[in-house]
Design a protein around this motif. Structure first.
Motif, mmCIF file in Angstrom:
data_model
loop_
_atom_site.group_PDB
_atom_site.id
_atom_site.type_symbol
_atom_site.label_atom_id
_atom_site.label_comp_id
_atom_site.label_asym_id
_atom_site.label_seq_id
_atom_site.Cartn_x
_atom_site.Cartn_y
_atom_site.Cartn_z
ATOM 1 N N ASP A 116 -2.917 -31.717 -29.966
ATOM 2 C CA ASP A 116 -2.924 -30.252 -30.042
ATOM 3 C C ASP A 116 -1.663 -29.720 -30.707
ATOM 4 O O ASP A 116 -1.730 -28.828 -31.556
ATOM 5 N N ARG A 117 -0.504 -30.259 -30.304
ATOM 6 C CA ARG A 117 0.771 -29.748 -30.815
ATOM 7 C C ARG A 117 1.724 -30.905 -31.104
ATOM 8 O O ARG A 117 1.820 -31.836 -30.304
ATOM 9 N N PRO A 118 2.419 -30.862 -32.235
ATOM 10 C CA PRO A 118 3.394 -31.915 -32.542
ATOM 11 C C PRO A 118 4.634 -31.784 -31.673
ATOM 12 O O PRO A 118 4.826 -30.779 -30.968
ATOM 13 N N ALA A 119 5.490 -32.784 -31.732
ATOM 14 C CA ALA A 119 6.716 -32.813 -30.938
ATOM 15 C C ALA A 119 7.858 -33.361 -31.773
ATOM 16 O O ALA A 119 7.634 -34.003 -32.801
ATOM 17 N N ILE A 120 9.073 -33.090 -31.329
ATOM 18 C CA ILE A 120 10.262 -33.685 -31.947
ATOM 19 C C ILE A 120 10.810 -34.729 -30.984
ATOM 20 O O ILE A 120 11.131 -34.423 -29.834
ATOM 21 N N ALA A 121 10.908 -35.967 -31.461
ATOM 22 C CA ALA A 121 11.440 -37.066 -30.652
ATOM 23 C C ALA A 121 12.777 -37.500 -31.214
ATOM 24 O O ALA A 121 12.958 -37.569 -32.432
ATOM 25 N N CYS A 122 13.727 -37.790 -30.333
ATOM 26 C CA CYS A 122 15.049 -38.245 -30.780
ATOM 27 C C CYS A 122 15.429 -39.521 -30.047
ATOM 28 O O CYS A 122 14.857 -39.855 -29.011
ATOM 29 N N LEU A 134 11.454 -36.983 -25.840
ATOM 30 C CA LEU A 134 10.637 -35.961 -26.482
ATOM 31 C C LEU A 134 9.946 -35.123 -25.410
ATOM 32 O O LEU A 134 9.755 -35.612 -24.303
ATOM 33 N N ASP A 135 9.725 -33.900 -25.722
ATOM 34 C CA ASP A 135 9.962 -33.100 -26.897
ATOM 35 C C ASP A 135 11.333 -32.438 -26.744
ATOM 36 O O ASP A 135 11.679 -31.987 -25.661
ATOM 37 N N VAL A 136 12.107 -32.369 -27.828
ATOM 38 C CA VAL A 136 13.436 -31.751 -27.755
ATOM 39 C C VAL A 136 13.479 -30.435 -28.521
ATOM 40 O O VAL A 136 14.532 -30.029 -28.992
ATOM 41 N N GLY A 137 12.325 -29.755 -28.621
ATOM 42 C CA GLY A 137 12.388 -28.414 -29.171
ATOM 43 C C GLY A 137 11.277 -27.968 -30.088
ATOM 44 O O GLY A 137 11.349 -26.857 -30.630
ATOM 45 N N ALA A 138 10.214 -28.753 -30.251
ATOM 46 C CA ALA A 138 9.151 -28.333 -31.168
ATOM 47 C C ALA A 138 8.323 -27.202 -30.590
ATOM 48 O O ALA A 138 8.011 -26.231 -31.268
ATOM 49 N N THR A 139 7.938 -27.321 -29.317
ATOM 50 C CA THR A 139 7.108 -26.302 -28.679
ATOM 51 C C THR A 139 7.632 -26.007 -27.276
ATOM 52 O O THR A 139 8.198 -26.872 -26.614
ATOM 53 N N VAL A 219 11.427 -40.996 -22.336
ATOM 54 C CA VAL A 219 11.478 -39.885 -21.384
ATOM 55 C C VAL A 219 10.690 -38.728 -21.977
ATOM 56 O O VAL A 219 10.931 -38.314 -23.107
ATOM 57 N N VAL A 220 9.742 -38.201 -21.194
ATOM 58 C CA VAL A 220 8.837 -37.154 -21.668
ATOM 59 C C VAL A 220 9.115 -35.849 -20.931
ATOM 60 O O VAL A 220 9.205 -35.830 -19.695
ATOM 61 N N THR A 221 9.247 -34.769 -21.692
ATOM 62 C CA THR A 221 9.383 -33.434 -21.122
ATOM 63 C C THR A 221 8.907 -32.428 -22.149
ATOM 64 O O THR A 221 8.657 -32.777 -23.302
ATOM 65 N N GLU A 222 8.769 -31.163 -21.746
ATOM 66 C CA GLU A 222 8.355 -30.146 -22.719
ATOM 67 C C GLU A 222 9.573 -29.645 -23.497
ATOM 68 O O GLU A 222 10.723 -29.895 -23.119
ATOM 69 N N GLY A 223 9.326 -28.936 -24.611
ATOM 70 C CA GLY A 223 10.380 -28.633 -25.572
ATOM 71 C C GLY A 223 11.517 -27.773 -25.074
ATOM 72 O O GLY A 223 12.662 -27.943 -25.507
ATOM 73 N N ASN A 227 15.168 -29.449 -25.166
ATOM 74 C CA ASN A 227 16.201 -28.932 -26.047
ATOM 75 C C ASN A 227 17.472 -28.594 -25.273
ATOM 76 O O ASN A 227 18.579 -28.855 -25.738
ATOM 77 N N ILE A 228 17.311 -28.031 -24.077
ATOM 78 C CA ILE A 228 18.485 -27.732 -23.240
ATOM 79 C C ILE A 228 19.202 -29.028 -22.862
ATOM 80 O O ILE A 228 20.434 -29.121 -22.914
ATOM 81 N N ALA A 229 18.432 -30.055 -22.488
ATOM 82 C CA ALA A 229 19.035 -31.347 -22.131
ATOM 83 C C ALA A 229 19.804 -31.927 -23.314
ATOM 84 O O ALA A 229 20.919 -32.441 -23.156
ATOM 85 N N LEU A 230 19.216 -31.836 -24.509
ATOM 86 C CA LEU A 230 19.866 -32.381 -25.705
ATOM 87 C C LEU A 230 21.175 -31.662 -25.993
ATOM 88 O O LEU A 230 22.215 -32.300 -26.213
ATOM 89 N N LYS A 231 21.146 -30.321 -25.992
ATOM 90 C CA LYS A 231 22.353 -29.547 -26.293
ATOM 91 C C LYS A 231 23.416 -29.754 -25.210
ATOM 92 O O LYS A 231 24.622 -29.788 -25.507
ATOM 93 N N THR A 232 22.980 -29.904 -23.959
ATOM 94 C CA THR A 232 23.933 -30.149 -22.864
ATOM 95 C C THR A 232 24.618 -31.504 -23.049
ATOM 96 O O THR A 232 25.841 -31.623 -22.869
ATOM 97 N N ALA A 233 23.849 -32.510 -23.425
ATOM 98 C CA ALA A 233 24.427 -33.835 -23.634
ATOM 99 C C ALA A 233 25.414 -33.828 -24.792
ATOM 100 O O ALA A 233 26.495 -34.427 -24.708
ATOM 101 N N GLU A 234 25.055 -33.159 -25.895
ATOM 102 C CA GLU A 234 25.963 -33.077 -27.040
ATOM 103 C C GLU A 234 27.251 -32.354 -26.667
ATOM 104 O O GLU A 234 28.350 -32.782 -27.034
ATOM 105 N N GLY A 235 27.115 -31.265 -25.914
ATOM 106 C CA GLY A 235 28.304 -30.519 -25.492
ATOM 107 C C GLY A 235 29.173 -31.311 -24.535
ATOM 108 O O GLY A 235 30.405 -31.263 -24.607
ATOM 109 N N THR A 236 28.548 -32.071 -23.640
ATOM 110 C CA THR A 236 29.300 -32.900 -22.698
ATOM 111 C C THR A 236 30.082 -33.991 -23.422
ATOM 112 O O THR A 236 31.233 -34.282 -23.083
#
Length: 351
Positions: A116-122, A134-139, A219-223, A227-236
């Motif tokens: 149904d909807r694509p995702a961004i995986a890192c 994933l998803d780290v911010g697509a939807t 690890v699977v979660t919604e966007g 995205n918050i987890a990704l930005k938090t990790a980068e900031g940490t």
């Protein structure tokens, strides 16, 4: 042409990729006046590059709808994506506007029939190595069906990147107990347990600290949460780096101690270097698109390009299609069996 630095980063990044992947070939789209002089500085890259001049480029602050209106068919971003659609390229890599890149990719490449909807995986660095997140911010937001799709696509990517036959998959939740979490996450967990796909091992729920531990391969979660987890990790990571620099220069003894331990600090810096895991993979599309961080340097862009190289070489698309189709078949079979059981139970009640 996108990102904070445009071709000044992209071209040296491509040249660095070529050093590591000598069989790579490049199709580059952009403004001739800015790009060609940079390509001329790298003769080896020039020899394996096809260049296409484009007068239009998507701005980093453009809304996706704006980019689609004025950039469709003629912008460097669109034409790069279209090159993957037509087969001129195996993968598209861009450091440009994320929203525009996703919108154009969906419009040009289309989503897979079962997705149904694509995702961004890192790739996420962990104490055990790396995990796919994933998803780290697509939807934003996800129902149970979408979370199951994410699990299947993430497992397919992990099979390619980590060379695993049956990667472990976890759903990010507020606790590991099955009674915790929102209904969509609990329902997705139930579906994944019942499907029991042979190409993946469903681990269950994982918590935020499991991201760094590397408890699971995927690890699977919604966007929104991702995205918050990704930005938090980068900031940490940046925060810890700042603390260490300040501590090492605080006194003479600290400076002397750093001289003795600088090998260990260099290894830590290398481990925490976000450039090494740069590149988000758009999953669920009929083609491979990699989103590089807009603020990265040539080393980071090369990481994104090499990730795309590996995805294409290991035929990520075929593995995603195979697993998504298998999941759809097994879920349809499970639903049919459930319907038959209910019909039989109703018939027995009538009798």
């Amino acid at each position: 042409m996108g990102g904070d630095h445009g071709p000044a980063i992209v071209i040296p990044g491509a040249a660095l990729t070529l050093e590591r992947r000598p069989d790579a070939r490049f199709v580059i789209f952009g403004d001739e006046g800015q790009v060609v002089p940079l390509i001329d500085q790298h003769p080896k890259l020039k020899a394996v590059t096809t260049f296409h001049h484009t007068e239009v480029s998507v701005k980093m602050d453009d809304k996706p709808s704006q980019a689609l209106r004025y950039g469709r068919y003629k912008s460097s971003m669109w034409r790069a994506i279209d090159a993957t659609k037509t087969g001129e390229a195996d993968v598209t890599v861009s450091a440009g506007n994320t929203g525009a890149l996703m919108a154009m990719s969906k419009f040009c490449l289309k989503s897979m029939p079962e997705v149904d909807r694509p995702a961004i995986a890192c790739l996420w660095p962990t104490v055990r190595g790396e995990s796919v997140v994933l998803d780290v911010g697509a939807t934003i937001g996800a129902d149970a069906r979408h979370l199951v799709d994410l699990a299947v696509m993430g497992a397919a990517m992990a099979r390619v990147v980590f060379d695993l036959d049956r990667p472990t998959v976890g759903l990010l939740n507020v606790g590991v107990e099955e009674i915790k979490g929102v209904e969509a996450v609990k329902e997705a967990g139930r579906i994944l347990r019942e499907l029991n796909l042979p190409q993946m091992n469903y681990h269950g729920f994982v918590e935020g600290d499991d991201l760094g531990k590397g408890t699971v391969d995927v690890v699977v979660t919604e966007g929104f949460t991702g995205n918050i987890a990704l930005k938090t990790a980068e900031g940490t990571a940046r925060q810890i780096s700042t603390y260490l620099k300040a501590a090492m220069s605080r006194s003479l003894m600290a400076k002397i101690g750093y001289l003795f331990a600088r090998g260990a600090f260099a290894a830590l810096k290398d481990k925490m270097d976000p450039r090494k895991v740069n590149g988000g993979v758009f999953l669920g599309l009929e083609g491979i698109v990699i989103k590089s961080h807009g603020g990265t340097d040539a080393v980071g862009f090369a990481s994104a390009t090499e990730l795309g190289y590996e995805m294409a070489r290991e035929n990520l698309m075929a593995k995603v299609r195979e697993m998504v189709a298998a999941s759809a078949r097994q879920e349809a079979s499970a639903q049919e069996a459930s319907a038959q059981r209910e019909a039989a139970a109703q018939a027995a009640t009538v009798q």
